[in-house]
Every structure is written in C-alpha cells, then in structure tokens.
Motif scaffolding. Structure first.
Motif, PDB file in Angstrom:
ATOM      1  N   ARG A 279      16.927 125.800  74.840  1.00  0.00           N
ATOM      2  CA  ARG A 279      16.452 125.355  76.158  1.00  0.00           C
ATOM      3  C   ARG A 279      17.189 126.099  77.275  1.00  0.00           C
ATOM      4  O   ARG A 279      16.572 126.542  78.246  1.00  0.00           O
ATOM      5  CB  ARG A 279      16.629 123.844  76.297  1.00  0.00           C
ATOM      6  CG  ARG A 279      15.652 123.050  75.434  1.00  0.00           C
ATOM      7  CD  ARG A 279      15.708 121.567  75.738  1.00  0.00           C
ATOM      8  NE  ARG A 279      16.961 120.932  75.339  1.00  0.00           N
ATOM      9  CZ  ARG A 279      17.244 120.530  74.095  1.00  0.00           C
ATOM     10  NH1 ARG A 279      16.370 120.703  73.127  1.00  0.00           N
ATOM     11  NH2 ARG A 279      18.380 119.941  73.831  1.00  0.00           N
ATOM     12  N   PHE A 280      18.504 126.257  77.141  1.00  0.00           N
ATOM     13  CA  PHE A 280      19.275 126.976  78.149  1.00  0.00           C
ATOM     14  C   PHE A 280      18.869 128.456  78.191  1.00  0.00           C
ATOM     15  O   PHE A 280      18.769 129.052  79.260  1.00  0.00           O
ATOM     16  CB  PHE A 280      20.778 126.848  77.898  1.00  0.00           C
ATOM     17  CG  PHE A 280      21.290 125.450  78.086  1.00  0.00           C
ATOM     18  CD1 PHE A 280      21.200 124.821  79.319  1.00  0.00           C
ATOM     19  CD2 PHE A 280      21.857 124.760  77.029  1.00  0.00           C
ATOM     20  CE1 PHE A 280      21.678 123.529  79.499  1.00  0.00           C
ATOM     21  CE2 PHE A 280      22.334 123.470  77.197  1.00  0.00           C
ATOM     22  CZ  PHE A 280      22.240 122.849  78.433  1.00  0.00           C
ATOM     23  N   LEU A 281      18.649 129.049  77.018  1.00  0.00           N
ATOM     24  CA  LEU A 281      18.212 130.439  76.962  1.00  0.00           C
ATOM     25  C   LEU A 281      16.837 130.594  77.610  1.00  0.00           C
ATOM     26  O   LEU A 281      16.629 131.511  78.416  1.00  0.00           O
ATOM     27  CB  LEU A 281      18.175 130.938  75.514  1.00  0.00           C
ATOM     28  CG  LEU A 281      17.621 132.350  75.324  1.00  0.00           C
ATOM     29  CD1 LEU A 281      18.449 133.379  76.092  1.00  0.00           C
ATOM     30  CD2 LEU A 281      17.566 132.691  73.836  1.00  0.00           C
ATOM     31  N   ASP A 282      15.908 129.715  77.279  1.00  0.00           N
ATOM     32  CA  ASP A 282      14.567 129.782  77.877  1.00  0.00           C
ATOM     33  C   ASP A 282      14.639 129.703  79.399  1.00  0.00           C
ATOM     34  O   ASP A 282      13.960 130.465  80.101  1.00  0.00           O
ATOM     35  CB  ASP A 282      13.681 128.649  77.339  1.00  0.00           C
ATOM     36  CG  ASP A 282      13.303 128.827  75.880  1.00  0.00           C
ATOM     37  OD1 ASP A 282      13.447 129.946  75.348  1.00  0.00           O
ATOM     38  OD2 ASP A 282      12.864 127.828  75.273  1.00  0.00           O
ATOM     39  N   GLU A 283      15.457 128.788  79.921  1.00  0.00           N
ATOM     40  CA  GLU A 283      15.604 128.647  81.375  1.00  0.00           C
ATOM     41  C   GLU A 283      16.184 129.919  81.999  1.00  0.00           C
ATOM     42  O   GLU A 283      15.712 130.382  83.042  1.00  0.00           O
ATOM     43  CB  GLU A 283      16.488 127.441  81.700  1.00  0.00           C
ATOM     44  CG  GLU A 283      15.847 126.107  81.401  1.00  0.00           C
ATOM     45  CD  GLU A 283      16.821 124.944  81.504  1.00  0.00           C
ATOM     46  OE1 GLU A 283      17.964 125.136  81.995  1.00  0.00           O
ATOM     47  OE2 GLU A 283      16.441 123.827  81.091  1.00  0.00           O
ATOM     48  N   ALA A 284      17.210 130.491  81.368  1.00  0.00           N
ATOM     49  CA  ALA A 284      17.839 131.706  81.897  1.00  0.00           C
ATOM     50  C   ALA A 284      16.869 132.883  81.846  1.00  0.00           C
ATOM     51  O   ALA A 284      16.822 133.693  82.789  1.00  0.00           O
ATOM     52  CB  ALA A 284      19.108 132.031  81.116  1.00  0.00           C
ATOM     53  N   MET A 285      16.093 132.976  80.766  1.00  0.00           N
ATOM     54  CA  MET A 285      15.126 134.072  80.662  1.00  0.00           C
ATOM     55  C   MET A 285      14.070 133.959  81.755  1.00  0.00           C
ATOM     56  O   MET A 285      13.702 134.961  82.378  1.00  0.00           O
ATOM     57  CB  MET A 285      14.504 134.103  79.266  1.00  0.00           C
ATOM     58  CG  MET A 285      15.467 134.598  78.204  1.00  0.00           C
ATOM     59  SD  MET A 285      14.802 134.585  76.534  1.00  0.00           S
ATOM     60  CE  MET A 285      13.562 135.871  76.637  1.00  0.00           C
ATOM     61  N   GLU A 286      13.589 132.755  82.004  1.00  0.00           N
ATOM     62  CA  GLU A 286      12.589 132.554  83.051  1.00  0.00           C
ATOM     63  C   GLU A 286      13.180 132.864  84.428  1.00  0.00           C
ATOM     64  O   GLU A 286      12.577 133.577  85.241  1.00  0.00           O
ATOM     65  CB  GLU A 286      12.058 131.125  83.006  1.00  0.00           C
ATOM     66  CG  GLU A 286      10.952 130.875  84.014  1.00  0.00           C
ATOM     67  CD  GLU A 286      10.380 129.480  83.896  1.00  0.00           C
ATOM     68  OE1 GLU A 286       9.916 128.971  84.927  1.00  0.00           O
ATOM     69  OE2 GLU A 286      10.384 128.890  82.794  1.00  0.00           O
ATOM     70  N   GLN A 287      14.365 132.342  84.683  1.00  0.00           N
ATOM     71  CA  GLN A 287      15.012 132.539  85.986  1.00  0.00           C
ATOM     72  C   GLN A 287      15.288 134.016  86.273  1.00  0.00           C
ATOM     73  O   GLN A 287      15.129 134.483  87.396  1.00  0.00           O
ATOM     74  CB  GLN A 287      16.308 131.741  86.042  1.00  0.00           C
ATOM     75  CG  GLN A 287      17.046 131.857  87.354  1.00  0.00           C
ATOM     76  CD  GLN A 287      18.333 131.039  87.347  1.00  0.00           C
ATOM     77  OE1 GLN A 287      18.876 130.691  86.307  1.00  0.00           O
ATOM     78  NE2 GLN A 287      18.821 130.726  88.528  1.00  0.00           N
ATOM     79  N   ASN A 288      15.710 134.769  85.250  1.00  0.00           N
ATOM     80  CA  ASN A 288      16.064 136.180  85.428  1.00  0.00           C
ATOM     81  C   ASN A 288      14.921 137.137  85.115  1.00  0.00           C
ATOM     82  O   ASN A 288      15.110 138.347  85.153  1.00  0.00           O
ATOM     83  CB  ASN A 288      17.280 136.521  84.558  1.00  0.00           C
ATOM     84  CG  ASN A 288      18.525 135.826  85.040  1.00  0.00           C
ATOM     85  OD1 ASN A 288      19.055 136.168  86.089  1.00  0.00           O
ATOM     86  ND2 ASN A 288      18.981 134.833  84.294  1.00  0.00           N
ATOM     87  N   LYS A 289      13.765 136.584  84.752  1.00  0.00           N
ATOM     88  CA  LYS A 289      12.583 137.399  84.403  1.00  0.00           C
ATOM     89  C   LYS A 289      12.865 138.319  83.223  1.00  0.00           C
ATOM     90  O   LYS A 289      12.388 139.451  83.158  1.00  0.00           O
ATOM     91  CB  LYS A 289      12.102 138.225  85.607  1.00  0.00           C
ATOM     92  CG  LYS A 289      11.864 137.442  86.872  1.00  0.00           C
ATOM     93  CD  LYS A 289      10.606 136.619  86.805  1.00  0.00           C
ATOM     94  CE  LYS A 289      10.254 136.014  88.141  1.00  0.00           C
ATOM     95  NZ  LYS A 289      10.585 134.618  88.287  1.00  0.00           N
ATOM     96  N   TRP A 290      13.677 137.826  82.276  1.00  0.00           N
ATOM     97  CA  TRP A 290      13.977 138.588  81.067  1.00  0.00           C
ATOM     98  C   TRP A 290      12.896 138.352  80.027  1.00  0.00           C
ATOM     99  O   TRP A 290      12.287 137.284  79.970  1.00  0.00           O
ATOM    100  CB  TRP A 290      15.313 138.153  80.462  1.00  0.00           C
ATOM    101  CG  TRP A 290      16.528 138.543  81.245  1.00  0.00           C
ATOM    102  CD1 TRP A 290      16.695 139.647  82.034  1.00  0.00           C
ATOM    103  CD2 TRP A 290      17.768 137.841  81.280  1.00  0.00           C
ATOM    104  NE1 TRP A 290      17.959 139.669  82.561  1.00  0.00           N
ATOM    105  CE2 TRP A 290      18.638 138.576  82.119  1.00  0.00           C
ATOM    106  CE3 TRP A 290      18.226 136.674  80.700  1.00  0.00           C
ATOM    107  CZ2 TRP A 290      19.943 138.160  82.371  1.00  0.00           C
ATOM    108  CZ3 TRP A 290      19.520 136.265  80.955  1.00  0.00           C
ATOM    109  CH2 TRP A 290      20.370 137.010  81.780  1.00  0.00           C
ATOM    110  N   THR A 291      12.703 139.323  79.169  1.00  0.00           N
ATOM    111  CA  THR A 291      11.863 139.191  77.988  1.00  0.00           C
ATOM    112  C   THR A 291      12.766 139.322  76.774  1.00  0.00           C
ATOM    113  O   THR A 291      13.969 139.592  76.913  1.00  0.00           O
ATOM    114  CB  THR A 291      10.798 140.300  77.946  1.00  0.00           C
ATOM    115  OG1 THR A 291      11.469 141.566  77.754  1.00  0.00           O
ATOM    116  CG2 THR A 291       9.957 140.326  79.225  1.00  0.00           C
ATOM    117  N   TRP A 292      12.185 139.198  75.583  1.00  0.00           N
ATOM    118  CA  TRP A 292      12.982 139.389  74.364  1.00  0.00           C
ATOM    119  C   TRP A 292      13.520 140.817  74.288  1.00  0.00           C
ATOM    120  O   TRP A 292      14.534 141.070  73.663  1.00  0.00           O
ATOM    121  CB  TRP A 292      12.179 139.044  73.117  1.00  0.00           C
ATOM    122  CG  TRP A 292      11.932 137.574  73.025  1.00  0.00           C
ATOM    123  CD1 TRP A 292      10.740 136.930  73.215  1.00  0.00           C
ATOM    124  CD2 TRP A 292      12.900 136.549  72.754  1.00  0.00           C
ATOM    125  NE1 TRP A 292      10.920 135.569  73.084  1.00  0.00           N
ATOM    126  CE2 TRP A 292      12.233 135.307  72.803  1.00  0.00           C
ATOM    127  CE3 TRP A 292      14.262 136.555  72.499  1.00  0.00           C
ATOM    128  CZ2 TRP A 292      12.884 134.098  72.587  1.00  0.00           C
ATOM    129  CZ3 TRP A 292      14.916 135.346  72.287  1.00  0.00           C
ATOM    130  CH2 TRP A 292      14.227 134.140  72.327  1.00  0.00           C
TER     131      TRP A 292
END
Length: 176
Positions: free
Chosen positions: A144-157
C-alpha cells in the motif's frame, strides 16, 4: 509464524554481497529449498523484457539483488543451487529469468500459486493475500505504501528507484 523474525536485505555493497552469499551457503546450500522472485519493467512476460532485480530467500531472510550492479552474485548462487525453487507465478519469473540468461530447470520449480489454488480454490491466490493469510496479517502493508509513493511520484515498475525503501522491502519480502 509472523514477520517479527524476518529480515529483508538490499545488496548494495560488497559487504552486503558477502553476507548474502554467506546466508546462501549456511541457510540454503546447494540442495536446500530457495525462493526466487523478480521485479521487472512491467507485469507482462510476453512484452516486458527486462529484469530490474531478483530476490532470493527462505522463511527468515529475503534478499533483493539489483541486476545492473550485483547480477554476478545471483548468477553464482543460481549456478551453485541444485535444490527445489519456490516461485509465485512461475511462468512469469521463469520466462523473465530465461530472457536474462538464467534457466532454472523446470523439474525443480514449485509454483506456490498453483499450490495455493489447489489447496484454497475459493481464496485469492495473489502473493500478498497469501502472505497476509499464512505469514502475518500485516505482510501486505508495504505494498500500500509503495502504491501510494508510485502514484505520487508518477513512477512505473520500470522507473521506481530500486533503492527506494518501500520498493526494495516490498521485493525482498516476496521470497519470504
């Protein structure tokens, strides 16, 4: 069981690599059961062709090994290991490792996703769901924390930094 005795590690130095190899020699050895997982540029083995990290582990330790920096460590361990290999969604990880030049003999692979489907056909067989049920109810919290950080920073896998703490902990926990 539970996560209180689990340790996750990121290999980012020679000392980390030495400790990972020592763990392998003492805890797994050439014939013990070792879990292997990959983190890649995406989630489709047919089109995503780059392994970013490989994770190895057992019930107590998970190690994330960045491919661009410490691939030789994984190759050495993979070539020494002749025992069973646990994978979750083995067709994906097998294919991705094969594209990266490592072919695990299929007869040694145990797909825990298939095992889960046989034993609990009515339950979600996703790795994080299984970990919550069988290891610790909080096992999936990091996702959940990773998903939030990826969304916030516009990161992909493909772009999330491999040394971002929630990413490498997420990955290192998978083989556990």
């Amino acid at each position: 069981m539970g996560l209180e005795n689990v340790k996750v590690h990121l290999v980012r130095s020679f000392e980390d690599a030495r400790q990972c190899n020592e763990w392998f020699q003492q805890a797994i050895g050439p014939l013990g059961t070792m879990a292997i997982d990959t983190e890649t540029t995406g989630l489709k083995w047919q089109t995503d062709d780059y392994v970013r990290t490989v994770q190895i582990g057992d019930a107590e330790h998970g190690w994330m090994i960045p491919k661009d920096y410490w691939w030789g460590l994984f190759l050495d361990i993979a070539h020494q290991h002749e025992g069973p290999v646990d994978m979750m969604n083995a067709p994906f990880d097998y294919s991705m490792l094969k594209k990266a030049g490592v072919e695990i003999p299929k007869h040694r692979i145990q797909d825990v996703g298939v095992m889960s489907h046989v034993l609990e056909p009515h339950m979600n067989r996703g790795l994080k769901w299984q970990a919550d049920r069988h290891v610790d109810p909080s096992a999936s919290a990091g996702q959940r924390f990773l998903d939030e950080a990826m969304e916030q920073n516009k990161w992909t896998w493909a772009t999330v930094p491999w040394d971002f703490p929630w990413y490498w902990r997420y990955g290192a926990l998978d083989p556990v």
